[in-house]
Scaffold this active site. Structure first.
Site, short mmCIF file in Angstrom:
data_model
loop_
_atom_site.label_atom_id
_atom_site.label_comp_id
_atom_site.label_asym_id
_atom_site.label_seq_id
_atom_site.Cartn_x
_atom_site.Cartn_y
_atom_site.Cartn_z
N THR A 127 0.85 -1.19 0.00
CA THR A 127 0.00 0.00 0.00
C THR A 127 0.89 1.24 0.00
O THR A 127 1.85 1.33 0.76
CB THR A 127 -0.93 0.02 1.22
OG1 THR A 127 -1.85 -1.07 1.12
CG2 THR A 127 -1.71 1.32 1.29
N PHE A 148 1.15 5.06 0.86
CA PHE A 148 0.61 6.16 1.65
C PHE A 148 1.30 7.45 1.24
O PHE A 148 2.46 7.45 0.83
CB PHE A 148 0.89 5.93 3.15
CG PHE A 148 0.17 4.76 3.76
CD1 PHE A 148 -0.99 4.94 4.51
CD2 PHE A 148 0.67 3.48 3.61
CE1 PHE A 148 -1.63 3.88 5.10
CE2 PHE A 148 0.02 2.39 4.20
CZ PHE A 148 -1.14 2.59 4.94
#
Length: 290
Positions: A187, A189
């Protein structure tokens, strides 16, 4: 909310920054906060992405850390929309590995599980495992929040998809590990703050969004400002404009810093073809972790 006071080092940078993330303690956002800002950072859990952006914009926290995309499930549209709505800067990025596990109350086994709860993105990332398990899936607002719910409500026959940190924090048993469909699951960010970030050493990336005239060739001509200067486009994302149906705004990630001469020239050229253009930030580009 009241402003939070934090200690500052001699360089002026907060040595104990308060960093907002979406979810409960033990969530992947919590892990990413510590990976980016170190163990001295104070994580600030937020119920929703709107709460996260509000915390940064209001000065309640020093920084925010918001997920924008996952290598398997794709872009997180709510965050892209909020990047446009709030006057905040993107000051960096974190590429955080995601290792999903199936968590339940101690004493439960896989054969006991009838329902699995988690954030929709986490459920999507584990779709193959969950189909083979033959369980009902139910979306909740957070991975660690699902684990917390099972512990606080004493839910039997229910498991959560979350990280091992959530299992440790909420005292849950790990029924299975690495259950994501694609094992290399990451992921991305972005770091949010109220002021532009100073330039750091290393390869650079710029994020911006723009609104274009709804006419043939407008996107082609805008992207030509990058192609003509050999600037590598890293990501192109479209979202509804919210002004008129079937019209869109575009988010671009490309190599280079806004202060580089060729990037400055490209931005000036791109602005000629856009109804609106805003640079969200230029920052050091991170590489995929081993």
């Amino acid at each position: 909310m009241c402003d939070r006071m934090t200690e500052k080092s001699s360089s002026g940078v907060n040595s104990m920054p308060v960093v907002a993330f979406q979810g409960e303690l033990g969530a992947y956002g919590d892990e990413a906060v510590r990976a980016r800002f170190g163990p001295s950072a104070e994580p600030y859990p937020c119920k929703s992405f709107v709460d996260l952006f509000e915390a940064v914009a209001s000065g309640t926290v020093d920084y925010g850390l918001a997920p924008v995309e996952n290598s398997q499930a794709g872009s997180i549209n709510d965050v892209y929309d909020l990047l446009r709505q709030y006057d905040l800067y993107v000051a960096g990025e974190v590429l955080h590995p995601v290792n999903h596990a199936l968590l339940a109350l101690p004493g439960q086994t896989l054969s006991d599980i009838r329902r699995v709860i988690s954030h929709p993105q986490a459920l999507a990332q584990c779709d193959r495992f969950l189909r083979d398990l033959g369980v009902e899936v139910m979306a909740t607002y957070d991975t660690a929040g699902a684990a917390k719910m099972i512990r606080e409500q004493g839910l039997t026959g229910v498991a959560a998809v979350a990280g091992l940190g959530a299992a440790q924090r909420y005292g849950l048993a790990v029924l299975a590990e690495s259950i994501q469909t694609i094992k290399d699951n990451i992921t991305r960010f972005v770091v949010l703050q109220r002021d532009p970030a100073p330039r750091e050493e290393g390869p650079q990336k710029t994020m911006l969004f723009l609104a274009l005239a709804h006419q043939p060739g407008s996107l082609y001509m805008a992207l030509g400002a990058l192609a003509n200067r050999n600037i590598n486009l890293l990501k192109l994302e479209s979202r509804p404009s919210r002004n008129r149906p079937w019209e869109y705004v575009f988010y671009l990630d490309f190599e280079g810093h806004r202060d580089d001469p060729h990037v400055r020239a490209a931005l000036a050229d791109l602005a000629k073809h856009a109804n609106y253009c805003k640079v969200l930030g230029s920052f050091r580009r991170e590489t995929v972790p081993d």
